[in-house]
Design an enzyme around this catalytic site. Sequence first.
Site, PDB file in Angstrom:
ATOM      1  N   SER A 222       0.751  -0.918   0.037  1.00  0.00           N
ATOM      2  CA  SER A 222      -0.091  -0.092   0.071  1.00  0.00           C
ATOM      3  C   SER A 222       0.877   1.276  -0.116  1.00  0.00           C
ATOM      4  O   SER A 222       1.913   1.394  -0.862  1.00  0.00           O
ATOM      5  CB  SER A 222      -0.882   0.053   1.273  1.00  0.00           C
TER       6      SER A 222
ATOM      7  N   HIS B  92      -7.134  -5.442  -1.411  1.00  0.00           N
ATOM      8  CA  HIS B  92      -6.206  -4.788  -1.053  1.00  0.00           C
ATOM      9  C   HIS B  92      -5.415  -5.635  -0.072  1.00  0.00           C
ATOM     10  O   HIS B  92      -4.111  -5.088   0.147  1.00  0.00           O
ATOM     11  CB  HIS B  92      -6.556  -3.441  -0.399  1.00  0.00           C
TER      12      HIS B  92
END
Length: 734
Positions: free
Chosen positions: A584, A702
């Site tokens: 991320s 994610h």
Amino acid sequence: MRGTWSATIRGSAALAVALIAHQIDMNSNAQSTADGVQPNVNPARFTYPPARKADVVDNYHGTLVADPYRWLEDPDSEETRAWVEAQNAITMPFLEAIPARVPIRERLTQLWNYERWGVPYKEANRYFVSKNDGLQNQAVLYTTESLDGDLRVLLDPNLLSEKGTVALSGLRVSHDGRLMAYGLASAGSDWNEWKVRDVATGEDLEDRLEWIKFSGASWSTDNQGFAYTRYPTPDPNAKLEQVNYFAKLYYHRVGTSQDQDLLLYERPEDKEWRPSGEFTEDGRYLVVTISKGTDAKYKVFVKDLEKGGLVDSPAVELVGDFDAEYSLIDNDGSTFFFKTNKDAPLGRVVAIDLTNPSPEHWREIIPEAAETLEGVSLTGGRFFASYLKDARTQVKVYGLDGTFEREVELPGIGTASGFGGKKDSTETFYAFSGFTTPGTIYRYDIATGQSTIFKAPRLTFNPEEYVTEQVFYTSKDGTTIPMFISYRKGLVKDGSNPTYLYGYGGFNISLTPTFSPANLAWMEMGGVLAIPNLRGGGEYGETWHQAGTKLNKQNVFDDFIAAAQWLIAQGYTSTPKLAIGGGSNGGLLVGACMTQRPDLFGAALPAVGVMDMLRFHLFTIGWAWKDDYGSSEDPELFQALFKYSPLHNIKPGTCYPATLITTADHDDRVVPAHSFKFAAALQAAQSCDKPTLIRIEVDAGHGAGKPTSKTIEEIADRWAFLVKVLDFTPTIKL
């Protein structure tokens, strides 16, 4: 902090993605890409899938910037799908041919196969706790009336999908313990569907709530319904990419359809305002906290429900103007307790009276300390204050008047979390873990201050064989940075040790010692694990955070590069044996550092990273990251972003480290286009025979809620890749 089991994300700071940068000559870069002169200098060993270069050029404040791979921003086009399939068709055979891959996966499976418990939570006369038997794709939620009693399955997400890709994303039990509101995420998406389950029967009611993202639930004290936040229904053809604005706070009454939900708060003139609601334990107030980005800077309103009820009671401004953190802890009548960093960068606790809320009338309950105040709960008539001292947890207990009572005796250097409960609770629970200490759950007697083990894991390894040390090194500008280093005893500092340097450095998020079977496997294989606490994180309060944001973002990359240089200088490793990784915002970190210093690293593992720093704000919740990054819409910030944006700092003819990019086709936080475009550009620019590969997971997002099976497969591929490209023989116990 009442024990909530809610999936509410603080402010939305946990929406952070992954970042990092590198300086180049902007004009020459813009000109070369605009002219389309990126020669194909791929080594003969790899023939990468062709990636069409479109004639797309944007004008940013007079600077032309080419974006030849913009077509990869459409994940559903036939061309993108074909490219994804072609990339996996190269990556997977490469990984499958590595001899160590299968035994690594088998050892990971062994290490993962242990019983893992969550922190118990009590509502009414019933306990709720999660447990994973070991290799279950998702943890199972249980309930019991006694800690010594039999556990009854309340919700098993593993039964909701064949591959374990539906995860429990949040839950909240009604005050009478009769009903449970819970959220489900499918294939890793941030979009959640919320339902209501009868605790006694284990059966779902007919309630179905959709288009919920980054929200928990708060039950009203009459147990008739709960407050939650939702976004407008997105375009069904772009629900994984469409930007998310205009969140609204609603109340759902159990047994009614979602279209009958009561609107509690909206701000149609401020599309970025995101309200969340929390009913106070006494039932009189609804506290509405507004965030509008990822910074913990809020505006707080209070609705007195005795003055008009849920809908008609006015939302009265209590505190804040997006100038500081104001996190509700609890209330005592009209007095509200907040954790804040207003005039206290490391945090403090203040009491604010609803009848006289101006700052000059605040009462300071717990003053700012030398350590960073991470969180506060009000449980059993005490404040439990969790601090970070050089990224290690300390927990202190205070009376309601701020009188210090005691420090919770933790079992060592590590991370503790939990301490939730009600004002009249006599017990609370917490989890403790470290790099070589698996998560253990403790019961804490509030009256005596004694901790006893509730559940302890049993793994097939000996923690005494490993060492964790904390060192401090100097960054480029002279700032002292702490770093944890873990490894197997007997390490020889001769520069030959494979080392995994992992970082994040953003969004006020702290990296503290926690246990991971993946990291244990790496150390068991003979690897060194190094985790620096970079600026941009929250380890030393808001000043530390701001020192790694916007125009200061380069500090984060300098800190990470300095960590690598220190490890090499001290003999832990050397460039050919050094890998960097992060996900991320940490993926941005890796992308920026490998483009700034391709000569320093032997391998790079950027995961779900933010790689296009000029367009990140145009997708899903990306606009909220402007708090940390700024935006290309601002001329000055554009210049800073352009200097380090990983995608825009790839130089043709450069030998980049061996790279394995990882992303997922359902990532609707950091859309996969970031990784797709970065991979295409990197493959076109690579000038040596070091592989530049991308691994694209299907039916995943994610990272949150990823099934255990997929997690093990991905980590096995990651470690196998490093075994191959760092050229070492791992120790694998089977």
